[in-house]
Design an enzyme around this catalytic site. Structure first.
Site: not given
Length: 317
Positions: A151, A180-181, A202-204
Site C-alpha cells: 500500500t 479488503t485489507g 502497509t503489509g498483510l
C-alpha cells in the site's frame, strides 16, 4: 515554518516530492497527500497501486483507498472500487460527506461516476501478463496464489500545522473478489490527529487489522513519545503477541509523523520509505527490524535503486 511528509515504499518518492513542493509554495496538507498519492496511482509500473495494479482472482483490479483530515477527523474511504482512475480523490471527496462516507464495490464506482471522476480500465497489458503467469504457476507448481500487498500511505504536515493522511492500494494479488485489507479501515491502515500526528500502514492487511496499530501509534505519540519510539512500542510487541497467539505473522511496515515534523518507522521486513521536511530534501531510506524491538534505518544505495528500476520494468515471460 515547519512542513514535512513521509510515505511508504520507494514508490512514494516522486509523489512525495511533488507534495512537498506544493506545501513549500503555500499549499495545504490535504492537497499534498492527494497530489502525492495520485502520482503513485498513475504510474503503471507500481504494480500494487492504481493503474497497473495487480488484479484479483477473476482478473479485475479492485482498489481500496482512504483519506483522513487531521483537523476535523473527517474520513472518506472506498473498498473494491474498479475502473476509476484515482481512488484517493474519491476518498477525499467522500470525507466531506457526514453520511455514506465509506462506500464499497459497485456503490463506490457508481458514486465516483456520478460525481464526475474519470473512468478508466486500470488493468494494463503488463499487469494482465503477470496475472496470467501467476495463474499458470498456481496450476503447474501448486504455488500459493497470494503474492504482493504493498500500500502507498502518505502523511503530511503543512506550515499551518494541519495534517492529513491517505492510502491507496490494489490489495492482495490474486485475492478473492470483494476482499479488503486494512488500507481503507480507519485506525488500522491509517489515522491522523493534527494535535498529535498521523500513521499509515502497509503489509498483510488481514494481520495488520488485528492490532489497530495506526491508532495505537498516534495514541502513544499523544503521551509524549517520539514517532520512532511510538512505532517501536506499538508494532514489535504486537508482532510477538500475534506470533505467539495466532501462530504466524505476515508482513508489517508502519510509518508515523508528528505535528513537529518528526517521523518514525517500524517493520518486520526490509522496507523502503521516503521522507522530507522544510530543512531536508525528500530522500529514500531503508528500514529493517533491529534487535530488542528497535528499527535500523539506513540510506538507500544507488545499487539498490538501479536494481529496483530494472526489476519493476523487467519483461514478463
Amino acid at each position: 515554518m515547519t512542513f514535512a511528509m513521509i510515505g511508504t515504499w520507494r514508490m512514494a518518492y516522486e509523489g512525495l516530492s511533488k507534495g512537498m513542493e506544493l506545501m513549500k509554495n503555500g499549499g495545504n496538507s490535504s492537497d499534498a497527500v492527494e497530489t502525492a498519492i495520485k502520482e503513485v496511482e498513475d504510474y503503471p509500473f507500481f504494480k500494487s497501486v492504481g493503474y497497473g495494479g495487480l488484479p484479483n482472482a477473476n482478473g479485475l483490479v479492485e482498489m481500496d483507498s482512504a483519506f483522513m483530515d487531521g483537523d476535523t477527523f473527517a474520513v472518506g474511504a472506498v473498498a473494491g472500487i474498479s475502473d476509476i482512475k484515482n481512488p484517493i480523490s474519491v476518498s477525499r471527496k467522500l470525507s466531506k460527506e457526514h453520511f455514506n462516507s465509506f462506500l464499497v464495490g459497485s456503490g463506490a464506482s457508481e458514486y465516483a461516476v456520478l460525481n464526475g471522476f474519470e473512468r478508466k480500465s486500470m488493468l494494463t497489458a503488463r499487469a494482465k501478463k503477470i496475472w496470467e503467469k501467476r495463474k499458470r504457476e498456481i496450476a503447474q507448481e501448486n504455488l500459493s496464489p497470494y503474492d504482493g500487498h504493498d500500500t502507498v500511505g502518505m502523511i503530511s504536515l503543512d506550515p499551518k500545522c494541519s495534517m492529513a493522511v491517505g492510502t491507496s492500494t490494489s490489495g492482495l494479488f490474486m485475492k478473492k473478489p470483494g476482499r479488503t485489507g486494512d488500507s481503507a479501515l480507519v485506525g488500522d491502515g491509517f489515522y491522523c490527529d493534527s494535535e498529535i500526528g498521523g500513521a499509515a500502514a502497509t503489509g498483510l492487511g488481514e494481520d495488520i487489522m488485528k492490532g489497530c496499530l495506526c491508532y495505537e501509534i498516534v495514541r502513544l505519540m499523544g503521551t509524549g513519545l517520539t514517532p520512532q519510539a511510538a512505532c517501536d512500542k506499538a508494532v514489535y510487541p504486537f508482532i510477538d503477541k500475534l506470533k505467539k497467539r495466532y501462530g504466524k505473522v505476515g508482513e508489517f511496515s508502519l510509518v508515523a509523523l508528528n505535528n513537529k515534523g518528526e517521523w518514525g518507522v517500524a517493520t518486520n521486513v526490509e522496507f523502503t520509505f521516503a521522507a522530507g521536511d522544510n530543512k531536508n530534501a525528500p530522500k529514500i531510506m531503508m528500514a529493517n527490524p533491529g534487535e530488542d524491538g528497535t528499527t535500523v534505518i539506513e540510506p538507500i544505495t544507488k545499487k539498490w535503486l538501479d536494481a529496483y528500476e530494472l526489476r519493476i520494468k523487467a519483461p514478463i515471460d
